[in-house]
Design an enzyme around this catalytic site. Structure first.
Site, PDB file in Angstrom:
ATOM      1  N   CYS A 113       0.818  -1.225   0.000  1.00 25.04           N
ATOM      2  CA  CYS A 113       0.000   0.000   0.000  1.00 25.04           C
ATOM      3  C   CYS A 113       0.849   1.271   0.000  1.00 25.04           C
ATOM      4  O   CYS A 113       0.342   2.354  -0.282  1.00 25.04           O
ATOM      5  CB  CYS A 113      -0.939   0.001   1.198  1.00 25.04           C
ATOM      6  SG  CYS A 113      -2.086  -1.378   1.139  1.00 25.04           S
ATOM      7  N   HIS A 258      -3.767   7.018   1.394  1.00 26.06           N
ATOM      8  CA  HIS A 258      -4.022   5.667   0.895  1.00 26.06           C
ATOM      9  C   HIS A 258      -5.418   5.276   1.368  1.00 26.06           C
ATOM     10  O   HIS A 258      -5.761   5.473   2.539  1.00 26.06           O
ATOM     11  CB  HIS A 258      -2.969   4.704   1.446  1.00 26.06           C
ATOM     12  CG  HIS A 258      -3.381   3.268   1.338  1.00 26.06           C
ATOM     13  ND1 HIS A 258      -3.817   2.734   0.140  1.00 26.06           N
ATOM     14  CD2 HIS A 258      -3.461   2.277   2.262  1.00 26.06           C
ATOM     15  CE1 HIS A 258      -4.136   1.462   0.349  1.00 26.06           C
ATOM     16  NE2 HIS A 258      -3.940   1.170   1.613  1.00 26.06           N
ATOM     17  N   ASN A 288     -10.030  -1.016  -1.144  1.00 26.90           N
ATOM     18  CA  ASN A 288      -8.580  -0.786  -1.020  1.00 26.90           C
ATOM     19  C   ASN A 288      -7.885  -1.369  -2.255  1.00 26.90           C
ATOM     20  O   ASN A 288      -7.842  -2.587  -2.430  1.00 26.90           O
ATOM     21  CB  ASN A 288      -8.087  -1.463   0.263  1.00 26.90           C
ATOM     22  CG  ASN A 288      -6.604  -1.278   0.509  1.00 26.90           C
ATOM     23  OD1 ASN A 288      -5.857  -0.879  -0.380  1.00 26.90           O
ATOM     24  ND2 ASN A 288      -6.161  -1.593   1.713  1.00 26.90           N
TER      25      ASN A 288
HETATM   26  N1  COA Z   1     -18.382  -9.623   7.642  1.00 30.37           N
HETATM   27  C1  COA Z   1     -18.901  -9.892   8.828  1.00 30.37           C
HETATM   28  N2  COA Z   1     -18.153 -10.199   9.922  1.00 30.37           N
HETATM   29  C2  COA Z   1     -16.823 -10.189   9.750  1.00 30.37           C
HETATM   30  C3  COA Z   1     -16.222  -9.905   8.509  1.00 30.37           C
HETATM   31  C4  COA Z   1     -17.064  -9.626   7.434  1.00 30.37           C
HETATM   32  N3  COA Z   1     -16.567  -9.324   6.225  1.00 30.37           N
HETATM   33  N4  COA Z   1     -14.889  -9.975   8.663  1.00 30.37           N
HETATM   34  C5  COA Z   1     -14.653 -10.294   9.941  1.00 30.37           C
HETATM   35  N5  COA Z   1     -15.823 -10.422  10.609  1.00 30.37           N
HETATM   36  C6  COA Z   1     -16.022 -10.768  12.005  1.00 30.37           C
HETATM   37  C7  COA Z   1     -14.804 -11.415  12.614  1.00 30.37           C
HETATM   38  O1  COA Z   1     -14.826 -12.797  12.356  1.00 30.37           O
HETATM   39  C8  COA Z   1     -14.981 -11.116  14.077  1.00 30.37           C
HETATM   40  O2  COA Z   1     -15.903 -12.014  14.593  1.00 30.37           O
HETATM   41  P1  COA Z   1     -15.740 -12.588  16.123  1.00 30.37           P
HETATM   42  O3  COA Z   1     -15.828 -11.380  17.002  1.00 30.37           O
HETATM   43  O4  COA Z   1     -16.896 -13.515  16.233  1.00 30.37           O
HETATM   44  O5  COA Z   1     -14.408 -13.247  16.141  1.00 30.37           O
HETATM   45  C9  COA Z   1     -15.638  -9.756  14.049  1.00 30.37           C
HETATM   46  O6  COA Z   1     -16.207  -9.590  12.755  1.00 30.37           O
HETATM   47  C10 COA Z   1     -14.665  -8.635  14.292  1.00 30.37           C
HETATM   48  O7  COA Z   1     -15.450  -7.485  14.335  1.00 30.37           O
HETATM   49  P2  COA Z   1     -14.886  -6.167  14.918  1.00 30.37           P
HETATM   50  O8  COA Z   1     -14.129  -6.430  16.181  1.00 30.37           O
HETATM   51  O9  COA Z   1     -15.967  -5.172  14.978  1.00 30.37           O
HETATM   52  O10 COA Z   1     -13.863  -5.792  13.783  1.00 30.37           O
HETATM   53  P3  COA Z   1     -12.958  -4.542  13.722  1.00 30.37           P
HETATM   54  O11 COA Z   1     -13.632  -3.376  14.343  1.00 30.37           O
HETATM   55  O12 COA Z   1     -11.593  -4.894  14.160  1.00 30.37           O
HETATM   56  O13 COA Z   1     -12.933  -4.283  12.157  1.00 30.37           O
HETATM   57  C11 COA Z   1     -11.509  -4.397  10.264  1.00 30.37           C
HETATM   58  C12 COA Z   1     -12.279  -5.185  11.309  1.00 30.37           C
HETATM   59  C13 COA Z   1     -10.707  -5.362   9.420  1.00 30.37           C
HETATM   60  C14 COA Z   1     -12.487  -3.667   9.356  1.00 30.37           C
HETATM   61  C15 COA Z   1     -10.597  -3.390  10.996  1.00 30.37           C
HETATM   62  O14 COA Z   1      -9.783  -4.041  11.932  1.00 30.37           O
HETATM   63  C16 COA Z   1      -9.735  -2.616  10.063  1.00 30.37           C
HETATM   64  O15 COA Z   1     -10.206  -1.766   9.326  1.00 30.37           O
HETATM   65  N6  COA Z   1      -8.406  -2.836  10.073  1.00 30.37           N
HETATM   66  C17 COA Z   1      -7.508  -2.219   9.148  1.00 30.37           C
HETATM   67  C18 COA Z   1      -7.573  -2.998   7.870  1.00 30.37           C
HETATM   68  C19 COA Z   1      -6.851  -2.325   6.751  1.00 30.37           C
HETATM   69  O16 COA Z   1      -7.036  -1.150   6.512  1.00 30.37           O
HETATM   70  N7  COA Z   1      -6.044  -3.090   6.034  1.00 30.37           N
HETATM   71  C20 COA Z   1      -5.313  -2.626   4.921  1.00 30.37           C
HETATM   72  C21 COA Z   1      -4.205  -1.753   5.373  1.00 30.37           C
HETATM   73  S1  COA Z   1      -3.287  -1.205   4.048  1.00 30.37           S
END
Ligand code: COA
Length: 331
Positions: A113, A258, A288
């Site tokens: 990224c 980004h 993304n």
């Molecule tokens: N749909 C529904 N549920 C999902 C899911 C999806 N697509 N993906 C994951 N989940 C579930 C997980 O399994 C987890 O379930 P559990 O609690 O039963 O284990 C739960 O959702 C996690 O939810 P939450 O804690 O609210 O997630 P979060 O607030 O951490 O959000 C991201 C997850 C990935 C969106 C967040 O961590 C994020 O934006 N991270 C940065 C990612 C990023 O930008 N990456 C690229 C960088 S260059």
């Protein structure tokens, strides 16, 4: 003093629009979950025979047309991608061939990224030293062939999209314009926080049915850790380039972050104290697109009149590696 200016930009995204509702049909997810956590409404997926070099070719042709240039006027191609057409050779040579030119050096870089910012740093150094005069800097990604369309892969499958964009860069003698500063960083202690475990030459064989069955070919991510680091490193990268160039946050006319996640961009905006019209966000439409995300956002922002001649524009990126960096450009 020679500086590097943006001569033209161009972008291409595949025709196929994939909404969150479509993804609901493949995995246990919901439009509400995706929008709430990431701001993404839809993304593009490349056609079956469409690779990163195919998309980059169209983006490059559009930029060349805007610049009034022919492809053979380019004297260096730099391609930032984590999803190359093939293991080797790099995507750059396929792009070069598709543009109908030969004997132009092609450099592929693997900085995920942050790829476009790393590429800009390299291009800027090449141009300032006079090594090359017209550089095609490309960000292109095909994620759709690597994601797993099941609940197992949902944490990353919903976030990533396909697309390409380019910038044509060249020297300017105007001391008030062009790239004022670029700074890049990396911290390999976090390499496995967002990575693709397979295929891998460290594995023997580098790919096997077991690896595929175990889902090792998809992106593996510790989303919370990525989020935590991104929201501190991305504003810090802007502060760093502002300081290098002797500017303040108040001087910024536009920030192109980004497009990792709407929530990350909102924290960056708040942290830098930017009003809504000084940060450009289009993740809603594309998800993304990794190395392509900054140049796609840049191109759309310019097209919409969000950047004018003389504006001070900041880029900030964070991603797998971890890698991060920023750039400051006087338009
Ligand atoms: N749909 C529904 N549920 C999902 C899911 C999806 N697509 N993906 C994951 N989940 C579930 C997980 O399994 C987890 O379930 P559990 O609690 O039963 O284990 C739960 O959702 C996690 O939810 P939450 O804690 O609210 O997630 P979060 O607030 O951490 O959000 C991201 C997850 C990935 C969106 C967040 O961590 C994020 O934006 N991270 C940065 C990612 C990023 O930008 N990456 C690229 C960088 S260059």
């Amino acid at each position: 003093m020679v500086r590097t200016e943006f001569i033209a930009t161009g972008m291409y995204v595949p025709e196929r629009v994939v909404t969150n509702h479509e993804l609901e049909g493949y995995m246990d997810t919901s439009d509400e979950w995706i929008q709430q956590r990431s701001g993404i409404k839809e993304r593009r997926w490349a056609a079956e025979d469409e690779g990163g070099s195919d998309m980059a070719k169209v983006a490059a042709e559009r930029a060349l047309e805007a610049a009034g240039m022919e492809a053979d006027e380019i004297d260096c191609i730099i391609v930032a991608t984590l999803s190359p057409d093939h293991f080797f050779p790099g995507t750059g040579v396929f792009l070069q061939r598709k543009l109908g030119v030969t004997d132009v050096p092609c450099l592929d870089i693997r900085n995920q990224c942050t790829g476009f910012v790393y590429g800009l740093e390299i291009a800027d150094a090449f141009i300032k030293t006079g090594q090359y005069r017209r550089i095609l800097l490309v960000g292109t990604e095909v994620h759709s062939s690597g994601i797993i369309l099941s609940t197992e892969g949902r944490d990353t499958a919903v976030l990533f999209g396909d697309g390409a964009a380019v910038a044509i860069l060249g020297p300017t003698d105007d001391p008030d314009r062009g790239v004022l500063a670029v700074r890049t960083h990396a911290d390999g202690r976090y390499a496995e926080k967002l990575w693709g475990p397979a295929p891998a030459c460290v594995n023997k064989p580098f790919i096997s049915k077991e690896m595929i069955d175990e889902g090792l070919t998809r992106a593996h991510m510790d989303g919370r850790d990525v989020f935590k680091h991104a929201v501190t490193k991305m504003p810090a990268a802007i502060h760093e380039v502002l300081e290098v160039a002797g500017h303040q946050t108040e001087d910024l006319d536009m920030v192109i972050p980004h497009q990792a996640n709407m929530r990350i961009a909102q924290v960056v905006q708040k942290s830098l104290g930017l009003p809504d019209d000084k940060i450009y966000i289009n993740i809603q439409r594309y998800g993304n697109t990794t190395a392509a995300s900054i140049p796609i956002a840049l191109h759309e922002c310019i097209e919409e009149g969000g950047i004018q001649r003389g504006d001070l524009v900041g880029f900030t990126a964070f991603g797998s590696g971890f890698t991060w960096g920023g750039a400051l450009v006087r338009w």
